[in-house]
Design a protein around this motif. Structure first.
Motif, short mmCIF file in Angstrom:
data_model
loop_
_atom_site.label_atom_id
_atom_site.label_comp_id
_atom_site.label_asym_id
_atom_site.label_seq_id
_atom_site.Cartn_x
_atom_site.Cartn_y
_atom_site.Cartn_z
N GLY A 94 120.93 -43.29 -87.31
CA GLY A 94 122.26 -42.41 -87.30
C GLY A 94 123.07 -42.77 -86.07
N ALA A 139 124.41 -37.85 -83.52
CA ALA A 139 123.93 -37.47 -85.05
C ALA A 139 123.20 -36.16 -84.70
N HIS A 196 123.48 -37.68 -89.62
CA HIS A 196 124.93 -37.68 -89.51
C HIS A 196 125.35 -36.43 -89.45
N GLU A 197 125.95 -36.07 -88.32
CA GLU A 197 126.58 -34.81 -88.15
C GLU A 197 125.48 -33.59 -88.29
N LEU A 243 121.88 -37.62 -94.08
CA LEU A 243 123.00 -38.22 -94.96
C LEU A 243 122.35 -39.06 -96.14
N VAL A 246 129.57 -44.61 -92.07
CA VAL A 246 129.40 -43.92 -90.76
C VAL A 246 128.52 -44.80 -89.75
N TYR A 247 127.90 -45.64 -90.20
CA TYR A 247 127.06 -45.96 -89.06
C TYR A 247 127.14 -47.47 -89.08
#
Ligand SMILES: Nc1ncnc2c1ncn2[C@@H]1O[C@H](COP(=O)(O)OP(=O)(O)O)[C@@H](O)[C@H]1O
Ligand SMILES: [Mg+2]
Length: 246
Positions: free
Chosen positions: A37, A41, A220-221, A225, A242-243
């Motif tokens: 991530g 993350a 993620h966050e 994910l 995102v990655y």
């Protein structure tokens, strides 16, 4: 595969920022798992929570066949229960030999207070040799740890963790700063270790992750994910966005 570690609904905020957000996932007994991530993350924070360094605001972290809560235990109790953690920077004793470092780790397992009176038995010396074999350092047993390469120091630290017989080994970015050859040997060491215990590896090097040949969790966050085989997660649109796509 029975569950060794169960994280469910875990959240933690730092100054109002949710670093871990309703995180839920499980690790099985003797499972190898890669966690990937983007930076920030929550990968390291996840390890901080499992090891008791950071306390979550909510959620559960359950351990072992009795589903014991790790959240009510201290860092040393969690380590004693069988959770070992490898940090990015190796913390070996530079003035001691490889054999001495491994022996110290064996002593520590027995009792943190009995170190002074400890006398190595023949079985201990055999175990030290066996551990050196597992981390590719048999030829370096008599060398001072300070003389080892960066990669060798990392392996020594993995050996010192294995000496303590963890049921779960958490490893944060082991390949950072290693040569390609060192990275390959690191994969082999971790794959071998995961035959008898669970190993969770955070790593950015996708070739490294591919060689681990295991289920991959993408964070993620602070949440999961995507999860599945490396081919599954690397073809996932959200993961690419995102990655991987950057
Ligand atoms: N002790 C802390 N205090 C404040 N913020 C933190 C702390 N630990 C982590 N964070 C923040 O939480 C987020 C997740 O960090 P981290 O778990 O280190 O991510 P990763 O390891 O995936 O790169 C980041 O935004 C980081 O700045
Ligand atoms: Mg990190």
């Amino acid at each position: 595969m029975s569950t060794l570690l169960e994280v469910s609904g875990v959240s933690v905020s730092f100054d109002g920022f949710k670093a871990i957000n309703n995180l839920t996932f499980q690790i099985g007994e003797a499972e190898m798992r890669a966690v990937i991530g983007p930076n920030g993350a929550g990968k390291t924070t996840f390890m901080d929570i499992v090891t008791g360094k950071t306390r979550p605001d909510e959620g559960r972290v359950l351990w072992g066949e009795k589903s014991q809560s790790l959240l009510s235990m201290s860092e040393s109790q969690i380590a004693q229960a069988g959770v070992g953690r490898k940090f990015q920077r190796p913390t070996v004793f530079e003035d001691q030999t490889v054999a001495e470092n491994l022996m110290l780790a064996l002593k520590k397992k027995r009792s943190p207070f009995a170190v002074l009176n400890f006398r190595a038995s023949r079985a201990d010396r055999e175990r030290v040799e066996e551990l050196a074999g597992e981390i590719g350092l048999v030829a370096a047993l008599g060398r001072k740890a300070g003389e080892l390469s960066h990669g060798q120091k990392q392996w020594l630290e993995i050996g010192m963790l294995l000496a303590q017989g963890p049921r779960l080994l958490l490893v944060d970015e082991p390949a950072a700063g290693m040569t390609p050859a060192e990275r390959e040997l690191t994969t082999e060491i971790l794959v071998e270790a995961a035959k008898t215990r669970a190993v969770v590896v955070v790593e950015h090097d996708m070739e490294f992750v591919r060689r681990l040949d295991c289920k991959v969790t993408v964070l993620h966050e602070g949440s999961v994910l995507a999860e599945g085989s490396i081919d599954h997660v690397t073809s996932n649109e959200a993961v690419i966005e995102v990655y991987l796509g950057r």
